[in-house]
Write a protein that holds these residues in place. Sequence first.
Motif, PDB file in Angstrom:
ATOM      1  N   PHE A  68       0.847  -1.195   0.000  1.00 47.72           N
ATOM      2  CA  PHE A  68       0.000   0.000   0.000  1.00 47.72           C
ATOM      3  C   PHE A  68       0.884   1.248   0.000  1.00 47.72           C
ATOM      4  N   THR A  69       0.360   2.305  -0.620  1.00 49.46           N
ATOM      5  CA  THR A  69       1.058   3.589  -0.640  1.00 49.46           C
ATOM      6  C   THR A  69       0.074   4.701  -0.355  1.00 49.46           C
ATOM      7  N   ILE A  70       0.386   5.523   0.637  1.00 47.09           N
ATOM      8  CA  ILE A  70      -0.445   6.682   0.953  1.00 47.09           C
ATOM      9  C   ILE A  70       0.203   7.921   0.348  1.00 47.09           C
ATOM     10  N   SER A  71      -0.621   8.810  -0.166  1.00 46.59           N
ATOM     11  CA  SER A  71      -0.125  10.058  -0.742  1.00 46.59           C
ATOM     12  C   SER A  71      -1.199  11.127  -0.600  1.00 46.59           C
ATOM     13  N   ARG A  72      -0.812  12.377  -0.835  1.00 50.80           N
ATOM     14  CA  ARG A  72      -1.781  13.459  -0.737  1.00 50.80           C
ATOM     15  C   ARG A  72      -1.544  14.490  -1.821  1.00 50.80           C
ATOM     16  N   ASP A  73      -2.631  15.115  -2.233  1.00 48.91           N
ATOM     17  CA  ASP A  73      -2.577  16.183  -3.225  1.00 48.91           C
ATOM     18  C   ASP A  73      -3.217  17.414  -2.587  1.00 48.91           C
ATOM     19  N   GLY A  74      -2.383  18.363  -2.180  1.00 48.96           N
ATOM     20  CA  GLY A  74      -2.884  19.547  -1.491  1.00 48.96           C
ATOM     21  C   GLY A  74      -3.792  20.386  -2.354  1.00 48.96           C
ATOM     22  N   ALA A  75      -3.517  20.445  -3.633  1.00 43.97           N
ATOM     23  CA  ALA A  75      -4.325  21.263  -4.528  1.00 43.97           C
ATOM     24  C   ALA A  75      -5.745  20.718  -4.640  1.00 43.97           C
ATOM     25  N   LYS A  76      -5.873  19.412  -4.484  1.00 46.33           N
ATOM     26  CA  LYS A  76      -7.191  18.777  -4.604  1.00 46.33           C
ATOM     27  C   LYS A  76      -7.796  18.442  -3.245  1.00 46.33           C
ATOM     28  N   ASN A  77      -7.074  18.760  -2.160  1.00 50.78           N
ATOM     29  CA  ASN A  77      -7.557  18.423  -0.817  1.00 50.78           C
ATOM     30  C   ASN A  77      -7.929  16.952  -0.714  1.00 50.78           C
ATOM     31  N   THR A  78      -7.080  16.110  -1.242  1.00 46.10           N
ATOM     32  CA  THR A  78      -7.392  14.684  -1.334  1.00 46.10           C
ATOM     33  C   THR A  78      -6.200  13.850  -0.879  1.00 46.10           C
ATOM     34  N   VAL A  79      -6.509  12.797  -0.160  1.00 47.27           N
ATOM     35  CA  VAL A  79      -5.521  11.802   0.234  1.00 47.27           C
ATOM     36  C   VAL A  79      -5.870  10.491  -0.465  1.00 47.27           C
ATOM     37  N   TYR A  80      -4.847   9.772  -0.882  1.00 49.28           N
ATOM     38  CA  TYR A  80      -5.051   8.534  -1.623  1.00 49.28           C
ATOM     39  C   TYR A  80      -4.435   7.355  -0.870  1.00 49.28           C
TER      40      TYR A  80
END
Length: 124
Positions: A68-80
């Motif tokens: 598993f890999t967690i990541s985040r996109d601040g521009a989209k306010n989203t965590v994956y």
Amino acid sequence: QVQLVESGGGLVQAGGSLRLSCAASGRTFSNYAMGWFRQAPGKEREFVAAINWSGDSTYYADSVKGRFTISRDGAKNTVYLQMNSLQPEDTAVYYCAARPSILLLITASQYHYWGLGTQVTVSS
């Protein structure tokens, strides 16, 4: 108040992949620590992965490390949560959690905000 909405769950065969998303709204997302937890039927909620506010620090449960890999996109306010090599024991409801913090948070009690969850089912 922060609202968290998970998506991306579903039914997949063992060995397959899914990508979960957690969309946050309501506050400035950039200074929030984020985490993923899961709860299988009859079991307690358990930690899966966490990411700090800047995205440069992550932590994983041993059971998912390397898959598993967690990541985040601040521009989209989203965590994956990218989940590869899924196994039947990964079947659970997956929850996203958030808290304003500069730290990496890995226990459920540390988080203030929770989503309603998304079901992941892995068939053998």
